[in-house]
Design a protein around this motif. Structure first.
Motif, PDB file in Angstrom:
ATOM      1  N   THR A  47       0.849  -1.199   0.000  1.00 45.07           N
ATOM      2  CA  THR A  47       0.000   0.000   0.000  1.00 45.07           C
ATOM      3  C   THR A  47       0.880   1.243   0.000  1.00 45.07           C
ATOM      4  N   ARG A  48       0.228   2.414  -0.028  1.00 53.58           N
ATOM      5  CA  ARG A  48       0.978   3.666  -0.041  1.00 53.58           C
ATOM      6  C   ARG A  48       0.940   4.351   1.325  1.00 53.58           C
ATOM      7  N   HIS A  49       0.177   3.784   2.239  1.00 56.70           N
ATOM      8  CA  HIS A  49       0.081   4.341   3.592  1.00 56.70           C
ATOM      9  C   HIS A  49      -0.370   3.174   4.483  1.00 56.70           C
ATOM     10  N   GLU A  50       0.175   3.114   5.697  1.00 58.43           N
ATOM     11  CA  GLU A  50      -0.162   1.984   6.576  1.00 58.43           C
ATOM     12  C   GLU A  50      -1.632   1.993   6.983  1.00 58.43           C
ATOM     13  N   SER A  74       8.287  -0.008  12.357  1.00 60.16           N
ATOM     14  CA  SER A  74       8.248   0.692  13.640  1.00 60.16           C
ATOM     15  C   SER A  74       7.973   2.187  13.441  1.00 60.16           C
ATOM     16  N   GLY A  75       7.861   2.915  14.520  1.00 56.96           N
ATOM     17  CA  GLY A  75       7.773   4.376  14.472  1.00 56.96           C
ATOM     18  C   GLY A  75       6.593   4.872  13.669  1.00 56.96           C
ATOM     19  N   PRO A  76       6.846   5.675  12.609  1.00 53.20           N
ATOM     20  CA  PRO A  76       5.730   6.238  11.835  1.00 53.20           C
ATOM     21  C   PRO A  76       4.870   5.165  11.177  1.00 53.20           C
ATOM     22  N   GLY A  77       5.488   4.041  10.820  1.00 51.27           N
ATOM     23  CA  GLY A  77       4.701   2.945  10.252  1.00 51.27           C
ATOM     24  C   GLY A  77       3.639   2.516  11.239  1.00 51.27           C
ATOM     25  N   ALA A  78       4.045   2.345  12.476  1.00 48.38           N
ATOM     26  CA  ALA A  78       3.112   1.901  13.517  1.00 48.38           C
ATOM     27  C   ALA A  78       2.084   2.985  13.834  1.00 48.38           C
ATOM     28  N   THR A  79       2.525   4.242  13.962  1.00 48.81           N
ATOM     29  CA  THR A  79       1.536   5.288  14.306  1.00 48.81           C
ATOM     30  C   THR A  79       0.517   5.452  13.176  1.00 48.81           C
ATOM     31  N   ASN A  80       0.944   5.245  11.936  1.00 47.07           N
ATOM     32  CA  ASN A  80       0.006   5.357  10.820  1.00 47.07           C
ATOM     33  C   ASN A  80      -1.087   4.291  10.860  1.00 47.07           C
ATOM     34  N   THR A  81      -0.865   3.210  11.567  1.00 46.50           N
ATOM     35  CA  THR A  81      -1.887   2.151  11.606  1.00 46.50           C
ATOM     36  C   THR A  81      -2.977   2.432  12.639  1.00 46.50           C
ATOM     37  N   LEU A  82      -2.727   3.369  13.544  1.00 43.00           N
ATOM     38  CA  LEU A  82      -3.570   3.454  14.745  1.00 43.00           C
ATOM     39  C   LEU A  82      -5.045   3.722  14.440  1.00 43.00           C
ATOM     40  N   THR A  83      -5.317   4.601  13.471  1.00 39.10           N
ATOM     41  CA  THR A  83      -6.718   4.919  13.169  1.00 39.10           C
ATOM     42  C   THR A  83      -7.465   3.674  12.673  1.00 39.10           C
ATOM     43  N   ILE A  96      -5.292  -8.365  12.699  1.00 39.61           N
ATOM     44  CA  ILE A  96      -4.048  -8.535  13.437  1.00 39.61           C
ATOM     45  C   ILE A  96      -2.979  -7.696  12.762  1.00 39.61           C
ATOM     46  N   CYS A  97      -2.443  -6.754  13.513  1.00 40.65           N
ATOM     47  CA  CYS A  97      -1.423  -5.855  12.978  1.00 40.65           C
ATOM     48  C   CYS A  97      -0.074  -6.304  13.543  1.00 40.65           C
ATOM     49  N   ILE A  98       0.848  -6.651  12.659  1.00 45.51           N
ATOM     50  CA  ILE A  98       2.179  -7.072  13.111  1.00 45.51           C
ATOM     51  C   ILE A  98       3.171  -5.967  12.741  1.00 45.51           C
ATOM     52  N   THR A  99       3.750  -5.372  13.757  1.00 44.44           N
ATOM     53  CA  THR A  99       4.668  -4.252  13.525  1.00 44.44           C
ATOM     54  C   THR A  99       6.093  -4.660  13.845  1.00 44.44           C
ATOM     55  N   GLY A 100       7.029  -4.056  13.129  1.00 43.08           N
ATOM     56  CA  GLY A 100       8.436  -4.191  13.496  1.00 43.08           C
ATOM     57  C   GLY A 100       8.732  -3.216  14.629  1.00 43.08           C
ATOM     58  N   GLN A 101       9.744  -3.543  15.413  1.00 40.44           N
ATOM     59  CA  GLN A 101      10.158  -2.656  16.501  1.00 40.44           C
ATOM     60  C   GLN A 101      11.691  -2.631  16.506  1.00 40.44           C
ATOM     61  N   VAL A 102      12.252  -1.584  17.072  1.00 36.88           N
ATOM     62  CA  VAL A 102      13.717  -1.531  17.174  1.00 36.88           C
ATOM     63  C   VAL A 102      14.186  -2.704  18.040  1.00 36.88           C
ATOM     64  N   SER A 121      -1.028   1.321  21.579  1.00 36.08           N
ATOM     65  CA  SER A 121      -2.139   0.483  21.114  1.00 36.08           C
ATOM     66  C   SER A 121      -2.955  -0.119  22.254  1.00 36.08           C
ATOM     67  N   VAL A 122      -2.550   0.091  23.504  1.00 37.76           N
ATOM     68  CA  VAL A 122      -3.316  -0.487  24.623  1.00 37.76           C
ATOM     69  C   VAL A 122      -4.807  -0.114  24.557  1.00 37.76           C
ATOM     70  N   PRO A 123      -5.154   1.173  24.467  1.00 34.92           N
ATOM     71  CA  PRO A 123      -6.592   1.489  24.553  1.00 34.92           C
ATOM     72  C   PRO A 123      -7.392   1.206  23.289  1.00 34.92           C
ATOM     73  N   ILE A 124      -6.731   0.815  22.202  1.00 34.45           N
ATOM     74  CA  ILE A 124      -7.476   0.637  20.941  1.00 34.45           C
ATOM     75  C   ILE A 124      -7.421  -0.797  20.430  1.00 34.45           C
ATOM     76  N   THR A 125      -6.933  -1.710  21.260  1.00 33.79           N
ATOM     77  CA  THR A 125      -6.898  -3.114  20.840  1.00 33.79           C
ATOM     78  C   THR A 125      -7.693  -3.952  21.828  1.00 33.79           C
ATOM     79  N   LYS A 126      -8.065  -5.139  21.372  1.00 29.82           N
ATOM     80  CA  LYS A 126      -8.641  -6.110  22.296  1.00 29.82           C
ATOM     81  C   LYS A 126      -7.514  -6.641  23.183  1.00 29.82           C
ATOM     82  N   HIS A 127      -6.369  -6.870  22.566  1.00 29.60           N
ATOM     83  CA  HIS A 127      -5.183  -7.256  23.320  1.00 29.60           C
ATOM     84  C   HIS A 127      -3.966  -6.912  22.466  1.00 29.60           C
ATOM     85  N   ASN A 128      -2.812  -6.760  23.119  1.00 25.75           N
ATOM     86  CA  ASN A 128      -1.603  -6.464  22.351  1.00 25.75           C
ATOM     87  C   ASN A 128      -0.392  -7.127  22.985  1.00 25.75           C
ATOM     88  N   TYR A 129       0.638  -7.311  22.162  1.00 28.31           N
ATOM     89  CA  TYR A 129       1.846  -7.985  22.619  1.00 28.31           C
ATOM     90  C   TYR A 129       3.079  -7.204  22.207  1.00 28.31           C
TER      91      TYR A 129
END
Lengths: 558, 92
Positions: A47-50, A74-83, A96-102, A121-129
């Motif tokens: 895609t052109r945006h997460e 990670s970073g902006p990639g992850a924040t772009n998914t939040l909405t 299920i959103c799988i993000t890279g992290q440092v 992502s705590v308040p916007i997921t059913k659960h997160n890891y």
């Protein structure tokens, strides 16, 4: 066996039956992309945006009912998914959103492209890891699928540090894929009490929402409605549970519901609420919602019961299981007086559809496109006037045909969700009704539609304004149209052409019906531009915060 | 009647659990008056005691806490809990 963390992730996704993943690579998820590149079972949609990737996953999940996956770095990639994730949470969609992290050793150092994805992502997921070792992947991935799909579905985020992706693990056996848990055991006394209340009611109403669709039980719901002759109202998320023309279907309730629908609710003596959460757009002023009714509330999520409105009786469980037990206990009844009353309300205060026969009008284009697309088409929308019009008049026939951002109300949802729907159901036509405000919020993924040649028909009703905002300013802010009209026009047709998509412009077109038919008949993505006036409000409308009986507009014989 | 209650939670023990629980109360504008946490079972799980005011939506909060994946058990002590009566000594 010996695999890297990234290879384990991809293999586990394959074992879950995942065949399509949307996303964007970056520094912190490159090991996963390297492993994905070796997969013969999974196709990647770049895609052109997460956020687009997130809504593509939602489109797939909403159509199939199965969890769908998307990737971001990670970073902006992850924040772009939040909405897109928050949107899935509000509408209970299993993604299920799988993000890279440092790398683990760099977490907390403000490293390049580091952001606290777990915390965000705590308040916007059913659960997160946040996965802290390669071993954990073997239970985190299947568990994420189980959680996303079980009970009340919802989004799960898995944040995977880069060194966990590259770490090598030796192990003997693959874990079993994560599947939906069976629903909780029912309490028969709860079901019996509900049945007794239904049998005793003279003027019952069914109030059905997205939970019924999630439960896959619309056939049993129809049987219940028919057996007891119980008229049915649907939430925005519940459209499609009953065919649009079924005599017991009173359509959508609430802020933009038809007059007779909200009026019938005023009179009912029992509200049987199933898979709904008494959202304020549906109930209006809660204290005055169904003022004469006792309430039976049926839901799989105990925290929804008594949250907004205290129920007279509640039943916790999977709606499919509950209906199995409930249906034989409900008496066959004619309820002739109530049927007659509802019919007379419908005749006196019907849904008024202005300009329905004009294929270039805001409502007319929806109806004409529906006719051309047939009963099987999938319908996605963005958020705004076009969305409410589609919800009001589209002739829905079945569940999972209708994809819209209900709870979060995310402009930008429609087009990427339509791409996801087309990927999940490649043999179907996917309509995407959008507005000029909404399409701009994810327009970059027209490139993704073009690249993948998906069969989506984007119908843009363009009033060069934020129409629903403008409508509120018209009605409630003394017609002070501030920041809701765009000062200049953009050329959407040129923009779509620039993205390599076939365009069809109603502007100065002599036969819009023929043009629309041509667009629908040509396979692949199409962009249909329908200029409309900004001064065409969506009626009826219940003012925000008012009771549903205080509708504005949409009267017959005016 | 006691205006406060104590919720005793058994939870998985990892770095994100506390933020799940505190965040849940914070975003629903429900104040947590007191909090105590100790690892049990050699550290794979923890006990958390939350001292909260009895507000009208307490039942809703308990249901929401119960839904959290990392929360294994919720117990409600409407007559208080000695964890907090002992801790009170430190803030007298």
């Amino acid at each position: 066996m010996k695999f890297s963390g990234a290879e384990i992730i991809v293999k586990l996704l394959e074992r879950q039956g995942i065949t399509t993943i949307a996303g964007i690579p970056g520094g912190a998820n490159l090991p996963m992309y390297d492993a994905l590149g070796q997969s013969e079972k999974i196709k990647h949609i770049l895609t052109r945006h997460e956020q687009g990737a997130g809504f593509i996953a939602q489109g797939m999940a909403r159509v199939s009912g199965q969890p769908a996956v998307f990737f971001a770095t990670s970073g902006p990639g992850a924040t772009n998914t939040l909405t897109a994730i928050a949107d899935a949470k509000l509408d209970s969609i299993p993604v299920i959103c799988i993000t890279g992290q440092v790398p683990l050793s760099m977490i907390g150092t403000d490293a390049f492209q580091e952001v606290d994805t777990y915390g965000l992502s705590v308040p916007i997921t059913k659960h997160n890891y946040l996965v802290r070792s390669v071993e954990e992947l073997l239970h985190v991935i299947p568990n994420a699928f189980r959680l996303a799909a079980s009970g009340r579905p919802g989004p799960v985020v898995i944040d995977v540090p880069k060194d966990v992706q590259t770490a090598i693990l030796e192990f003997d056996e693959w874990p079993a894929p994560g599947r939906r848990d069976p629903g909780p055991e029912l309490i028969p006394a709860e079901v019996e009490r509900a049945a007794a209340m239904i049998n005793a009611a003279e003027k019952p109403l069914l109030y059905l929402g997205g939970g019924v669709i999630q439960s896959g039980t619309s056939g049993d719901v129809l049987a219940l409605a028919e057996k007891g002759n119980i008229p049915t109202v649907l939430t925005l998320m519940g459209l499609g549970i009953l065919p649009h023309d079924h005599p017991l279907n009173l359509g959508m309730l609430g802020m933009h519901g038809a007059r007779y629908t909200n009026m019938a609710m005023e009179e009912c003596d029992l509200l049987i609420a199933a898979g709904v959460r008494f959202d304020d757009r549906a109930t209006g002023k809660v204290a005055e919602f169904c003022p004469n009714a006792k309430i039976v509330h049926i839901d799989i999520d105990p925290s929804e019961l008594d949250k907004i409105k205290t129920a007279t009786a509640s039943v916790t469980g999977d709606i499919a299981d509950i209906l199995n037990m409930l249906l034989p206990l409900v008496d066959r009844q004619a309820r002739a007086d109530w049927m007659e009353r509802v019919a007379s309300l419908k005749a006196a205060c019907p849904m008024i559809v202005p300009d329905a026969d004009n294929p270039a009008s805001p409502y007319g284009v929806i109806l004409r496109a529906a006719e051309l697309a047939g009963n099987d088409a999938i319908v996605a929308t963005d958020v705004g006037q076009h969305q409410m019009r589609t919800a009001q008049v589209y002739p829905f026939e079945q569940p999972r045909q209708w994809l819209t951002s209900g709870g979060l109300g995310t402009m930008g949802f429609g087009m990427p969700a339509a791409i996801g729907a087309a990927l999940a159901a490649p043999d179907k036509t996917v309509l995407c009704f959008t507005g000029d405000g909404s399409i701009m919020m994810n327009i970059q993924d027209l490139a993704t539609a073009m690249e993948n040649n998906v069969n989506i028909k984007i119908i843009l009703t363009n009033n060069n304004a934020l129409g629903l905002v403008r409508q509120q300013q018209d009605l409630f802010y003394g017609k002070r149209y501030y920041a809701s009209d765009y000062a200049r026009r953009v050329d959407f047709v040129k923009i779509a052409e620039g993205f390599g998509i076939a365009t069809y412009d109603f502007e100065q077109c002599e036969d819009p019906a023929a043009l629309l038919a041509e667009a629908m008949a040509t396979p692949g993505p199409a962009f249909i531009h329908v200029p409309i006036s900004p001064d065409e409000p969506v009626y009826p409308m219940v003012p925000p915060g008012a009771a549903n009986c205080e509708m504005i507009g949409g009267e017959a014989n005016v | 009647m006691c205006k406060q209650t104590v919720l005793e939670l058994r939870v998985n023990n990892h770095p994100g659990v506390m933020s799940h629980i505190c965040g849940l109360f914070a975003r629903r504008a429900y104040n947590v008056e007191g909090i105590a946490c100790m690892p049990v079972n050699g550290g794979t799980t923890s006990k958390i005691w939350l001292l909260v005011n009895k507000e009208s939506n307490l039942d809703q909060m308990v249901k929401q806490v119960d839904k959290l994946e990392d929360v294994l058990e919720v117990e409600r002590h409407d007559n208080g809990h000695e964890v907090f009566s002992k801790m009170t000594e430190f803030v007298q």
